[in-house]
Design a protein around this motif. Structure first.
Motif, PDB file in Angstrom:
ATOM      1  N   TYR A  10       0.869  -1.178   0.000  1.00 20.70           N
ATOM      2  CA  TYR A  10       0.000   0.000   0.000  1.00 20.70           C
ATOM      3  C   TYR A  10       0.900   1.220   0.000  1.00 20.70           C
ATOM      4  CZ  TYR A  10      -3.997  -2.955   1.151  1.00 20.70           C
ATOM      5  OH  TYR A  10      -4.998  -3.878   1.107  1.00 20.70           O
TER       6      TYR A  10
ATOM      7  N   GLY B 194      -3.475   6.635   4.449  1.00 21.73           N
ATOM      8  CA  GLY B 194      -3.882   7.823   3.712  1.00 21.73           C
ATOM      9  C   GLY B 194      -4.744   8.797   4.486  1.00 21.73           C
TER      10      GLY B 194
ATOM     11  N   CYS C  83      -5.899   1.328   4.043  1.00 28.84           N
ATOM     12  CA  CYS C  83      -5.977   2.532   3.208  1.00 28.84           C
ATOM     13  C   CYS C  83      -6.161   3.766   4.077  1.00 28.84           C
ATOM     14  CB  CYS C  83      -7.137   2.419   2.213  1.00 28.84           C
ATOM     15  SG  CYS C  83      -6.834   1.284   0.852  1.00 28.84           S
TER      16      CYS C  83
ATOM     17  N   ILE D 295      -4.313   5.935  -2.717  1.00 30.40           N
ATOM     18  CA  ILE D 295      -3.500   4.796  -2.308  1.00 30.40           C
ATOM     19  C   ILE D 295      -3.349   3.860  -3.493  1.00 30.40           C
ATOM     20  CG2 ILE D 295      -3.251   2.932  -0.626  1.00 30.40           C
ATOM     21  CD1 ILE D 295      -3.603   5.773   0.607  1.00 30.40           C
TER      22      ILE D 295
ATOM     23  N   ALA E 130      -8.636   7.044   0.351  1.00 27.86           N
ATOM     24  CA  ALA E 130      -8.179   6.776   1.722  1.00 27.86           C
ATOM     25  C   ALA E 130      -9.195   5.959   2.510  1.00 27.86           C
ATOM     26  CB  ALA E 130      -7.888   8.086   2.446  1.00 27.86           C
TER      27      ALA E 130
ATOM     28  N   LEU F  42       1.143   5.465  -0.506  1.00 21.51           N
ATOM     29  CA  LEU F  42       0.459   6.746  -0.578  1.00 21.51           C
ATOM     30  C   LEU F  42       1.043   7.535  -1.745  1.00 21.51           C
ATOM     31  CD1 LEU F  42      -1.550   8.758   0.639  1.00 21.51           C
ATOM     32  CD2 LEU F  42       0.324   9.591   2.062  1.00 21.51           C
TER      33      LEU F  42
END
Length: 75
Positions: free
Chosen positions: A13, A55, A51, A21, A34, A15
């Protein structure tokens, strides 16, 4: 760029600078909000908790703040 590897699926994952993401797993990619809502890509499922964790809003580091205050007081 913040990155985390999912402990169960092994997906990465990342950012992205625009706040979304990017999830990569076994050569497949997908882009998510996010909150884990799919935006685009071949990979259509992501862990919404990860996520949001990577994020979502970032809280200040209280330990770093305390260390900075101690360093400032010593000067």
């Amino acid at each position: 760029m913040r990155t985390i590897k999912h402990p169960l699926s092994g997906a990465h994952y990342d950012l992205v600078p625009d706040g979304t993401i990017e999830v990569t797993r076994q050569g497949r990619r997908g882009r998510f909000t996010a909150h884990g809502v799919w935006i685009e890509g071949e990979l259509r499922h992501a862990d919404p908790h990860l996520c949001h964790w990577i994020g979502g809003p970032q809280l200040p580091n209280r330990f770093q703040q305390a260390a900075d205050e101690v360093a400032g007081a010593a000067s």
